[in-house]
Design a protein around this motif. Sequence first.
Motif, PDB file in Angstrom:
ATOM      1  N   CYS A   5      -7.564   5.914  10.659  1.00 51.37           N
ATOM      2  CA  CYS A   5      -7.974   4.933  11.068  1.00 51.37           C
ATOM      3  C   CYS A   5      -7.317   3.562  10.266  1.00 51.37           C
ATOM      4  O   CYS A   5      -7.300   2.756  11.033  1.00 51.37           O
ATOM      5  N   ALA A   6      -6.901   3.953   9.010  1.00 51.90           N
ATOM      6  CA  ALA A   6      -6.096   2.759   8.436  1.00 51.90           C
ATOM      7  C   ALA A   6      -4.746   2.503   9.174  1.00 51.90           C
ATOM      8  O   ALA A   6      -4.316   1.498   9.382  1.00 51.90           O
ATOM      9  N   GLU A   7      -4.335   3.687   9.835  1.00 53.98           N
ATOM     10  CA  GLU A   7      -2.982   3.467  10.606  1.00 53.98           C
ATOM     11  C   GLU A   7      -3.382   2.550  11.749  1.00 53.98           C
ATOM     12  O   GLU A   7      -2.300   1.948  12.177  1.00 53.98           O
ATOM     13  N   LEU A   8      -4.487   3.015  12.423  1.00 51.99           N
ATOM     14  CA  LEU A   8      -4.843   2.212  13.849  1.00 51.99           C
ATOM     15  C   LEU A   8      -5.157   0.676  13.554  1.00 51.99           C
ATOM     16  O   LEU A   8      -4.534  -0.040  14.247  1.00 51.99           O
ATOM     17  N   LYS A   9      -5.736   0.441  12.086  1.00 51.70           N
ATOM     18  CA  LYS A   9      -5.788  -0.805  11.841  1.00 51.70           C
ATOM     19  C   LYS A   9      -4.484  -1.626  11.685  1.00 51.70           C
ATOM     20  O   LYS A   9      -4.419  -2.817  12.252  1.00 51.70           O
ATOM     21  N   ASN A  10      -3.361  -0.795  10.860  1.00 55.24           N
ATOM     22  CA  ASN A  10      -2.123  -1.352  11.042  1.00 55.24           C
ATOM     23  C   ASN A  10      -1.330  -1.749  12.050  1.00 55.24           C
ATOM     24  O   ASN A  10      -0.661  -2.463  12.434  1.00 55.24           O
ATOM     25  N   ARG A  11      -1.948  -0.933  13.185  1.00 62.26           N
ATOM     26  CA  ARG A  11      -1.321  -1.052  14.510  1.00 62.26           C
ATOM     27  C   ARG A  11      -1.900  -2.374  15.342  1.00 62.26           C
ATOM     28  O   ARG A  11      -1.829  -2.532  16.312  1.00 62.26           O
ATOM     29  N   GLY A  12      -2.859  -2.701  14.703  1.00 63.09           N
ATOM     30  CA  GLY A  12      -3.797  -4.047  15.448  1.00 63.09           C
ATOM     31  C   GLY A  12      -4.969  -3.680  16.319  1.00 63.09           C
ATOM     32  O   GLY A  12      -5.549  -4.153  17.006  1.00 63.09           O
ATOM     33  N   HIS A  13      -5.395  -2.301  16.093  1.00 60.77           N
ATOM     34  CA  HIS A  13      -6.487  -1.961  16.944  1.00 60.77           C
ATOM     35  C   HIS A  13      -7.554  -2.142  16.290  1.00 60.77           C
ATOM     36  O   HIS A  13      -7.940  -2.242  15.186  1.00 60.77           O
ATOM     37  N   GLU A  14      -8.898  -2.548  17.346  1.00 63.83           N
ATOM     38  CA  GLU A  14     -10.114  -2.745  16.712  1.00 63.83           C
ATOM     39  C   GLU A  14     -10.936  -1.490  16.842  1.00 63.83           C
ATOM     40  O   GLU A  14     -10.777  -1.014  18.078  1.00 63.83           O
ATOM     41  N   TYR A  15     -11.925  -1.399  15.950  1.00 63.79           N
ATOM     42  CA  TYR A  15     -12.648  -0.027  16.301  1.00 63.79           C
ATOM     43  C   TYR A  15     -13.703  -0.337  15.206  1.00 63.79           C
ATOM     44  O   TYR A  15     -13.835  -1.102  14.242  1.00 63.79           O
ATOM     45  N   VAL A  16     -14.706   0.610  15.352  1.00 64.33           N
ATOM     46  CA  VAL A  16     -15.732   0.763  14.280  1.00 64.33           C
ATOM     47  C   VAL A  16     -15.879   2.216  14.014  1.00 64.33           C
ATOM     48  O   VAL A  16     -16.174   3.040  15.152  1.00 64.33           O
ATOM     49  N   ALA A  20     -18.877   9.895  -2.096  1.00 66.03           N
ATOM     50  CA  ALA A  20     -18.432   8.731  -3.072  1.00 66.03           C
ATOM     51  C   ALA A  20     -17.020   8.523  -3.013  1.00 66.03           C
ATOM     52  O   ALA A  20     -16.248   7.570  -3.050  1.00 66.03           O
ATOM     53  N   ASP A  21     -16.259   9.571  -3.006  1.00 65.43           N
ATOM     54  CA  ASP A  21     -14.606   9.506  -2.969  1.00 65.43           C
ATOM     55  C   ASP A  21     -14.310   9.059  -1.600  1.00 65.43           C
ATOM     56  O   ASP A  21     -13.536   8.388  -1.510  1.00 65.43           O
ATOM     57  N   LEU A  22     -14.913   9.356  -0.440  1.00 65.08           N
ATOM     58  CA  LEU A  22     -14.547   8.811   0.715  1.00 65.08           C
ATOM     59  C   LEU A  22     -14.867   7.383   0.854  1.00 65.08           C
ATOM     60  O   LEU A  22     -14.132   6.660   1.524  1.00 65.08           O
ATOM     61  N   GLU A  23     -15.943   6.923   0.313  1.00 68.99           N
ATOM     62  CA  GLU A  23     -16.248   5.383   0.286  1.00 68.99           C
ATOM     63  C   GLU A  23     -15.226   4.727  -0.434  1.00 68.99           C
ATOM     64  O   GLU A  23     -14.730   3.683  -0.114  1.00 68.99           O
ATOM     65  N   ASN A  24     -14.658   5.122  -1.533  1.00 74.50           N
ATOM     66  CA  ASN A  24     -13.695   4.790  -2.555  1.00 74.50           C
ATOM     67  C   ASN A  24     -12.253   4.577  -1.728  1.00 74.50           C
ATOM     68  O   ASN A  24     -11.876   3.437  -1.606  1.00 74.50           O
ATOM     69  N   LEU A  36      -7.996   1.691   1.378  1.00 71.11           N
ATOM     70  CA  LEU A  36      -7.267   1.711   2.556  1.00 71.11           C
ATOM     71  C   LEU A  36      -7.490   0.659   3.271  1.00 71.11           C
ATOM     72  O   LEU A  36      -6.975   0.190   4.345  1.00 71.11           O
ATOM     73  N   GLY A  37      -8.410  -0.302   2.742  1.00 69.50           N
ATOM     74  CA  GLY A  37      -8.873  -1.467   3.670  1.00 69.50           C
ATOM     75  C   GLY A  37      -9.528  -1.521   4.756  1.00 69.50           C
ATOM     76  O   GLY A  37      -9.313  -2.333   5.869  1.00 69.50           O
TER      77      GLY A  37
END
Length: 378
Positions: free
Chosen positions: A219-230, A241-245, A250-251
Amino acid sequence: MNLLQALFFPPEQPGGVSSMIPYLQERFRSSRWEMDLFWLPKRIRNKGHEKVIFETFDWTQFGESQIVQKYIQTYRDYLWWTKLRMSKTYDLIHSHHPIAGLAMKKVFPDTPLIQTLHSSYERELILNGAISEGGLEHQFLVSLYRELEHVSDRLMTVSQAFAEYVAPYILDPSNIGVIPNGFDEKRFKPVPHDNAVPQLVTVTRLVPAKGIDTLLKACAELKNRGHEYVLHIIGDGPSRADLENMAKQLGIYNETIFYGYTLHPEEFMPFFDIFVLPSRAEAFGSVFAEAALSCLALVGTNVGGIPEQIEDGVNGLLVSPDDEIALADALEKVISDPAYRYELSRSAWDKAKSLYSLTRVANELKKTYLQYPSGTKG
């Protein structure tokens, strides 16, 4: 025929068994069939003290492991609870957990037992970093398959892939039956909707074996490619907790919603667009069938029973586990092309309705049950 469905977890526990067994009672409610459910309450701890002896191996050679000791104690507790609460006799017992099957055969040695294996506990523990491959715990847990074969009148699994996994650990793999989990079609109602931003959803326990770390990287890669999503993550577990961190690092935390445990995710699953779960192991993957019945596009990994549900490019997309770039590529295809996404979701819905309906699975089970008249060895 009087049937007992022997579970380990309570029926409300999330997972493939709870998605099917409680709903089977309605399909078996007739003058010909009577079905009861039995399970071990969570509050039962350290009640059993019976000496444990298995017929096919000596478990005490692995007894120095605390995990093995805990497993044996849980088996003792199940035995104690069964003897305390079970007074009724049955024509047939269908067990859905190794501990339940072993205990039932001990208490009711003359009653035919069908044992369905729904998942690989040892594989999950290995992937979650709890035990080592080839270690004491691993050896103990795979030894149980032979013991289950020995005590069962029929050994069954939920996918051909899992039958092949179990095969090396038993004497006669040709006798393993395969009946997938079934799902009550009335619980899953596709809802026409048009989300301006594609909505991704996963429903799973948050443990390493489910690969949610790979999903977050994709999903971080998708955001870097300019895709919107939720991204909607439904479920809880020790990795939360680790996944939330990780999502924060990853932004993508603002694009990600962690719901925690939800009792009936199928009620709002149809409002999402894409179901994705990059598991590292999966005996069947019940949640894929549930998502398909909700008419979502499916993206999964080519492990275990998932490829038996998803034909790549036909009713979903498959990628290798731990490959966030391949996962991002697959998600990009269904995010950027709504028509293709709909084509995949419609094909997934058609297949799930055909193969994984509770009606079809109930009929398969009835045919299997009728092969074992009371008191006979299959």
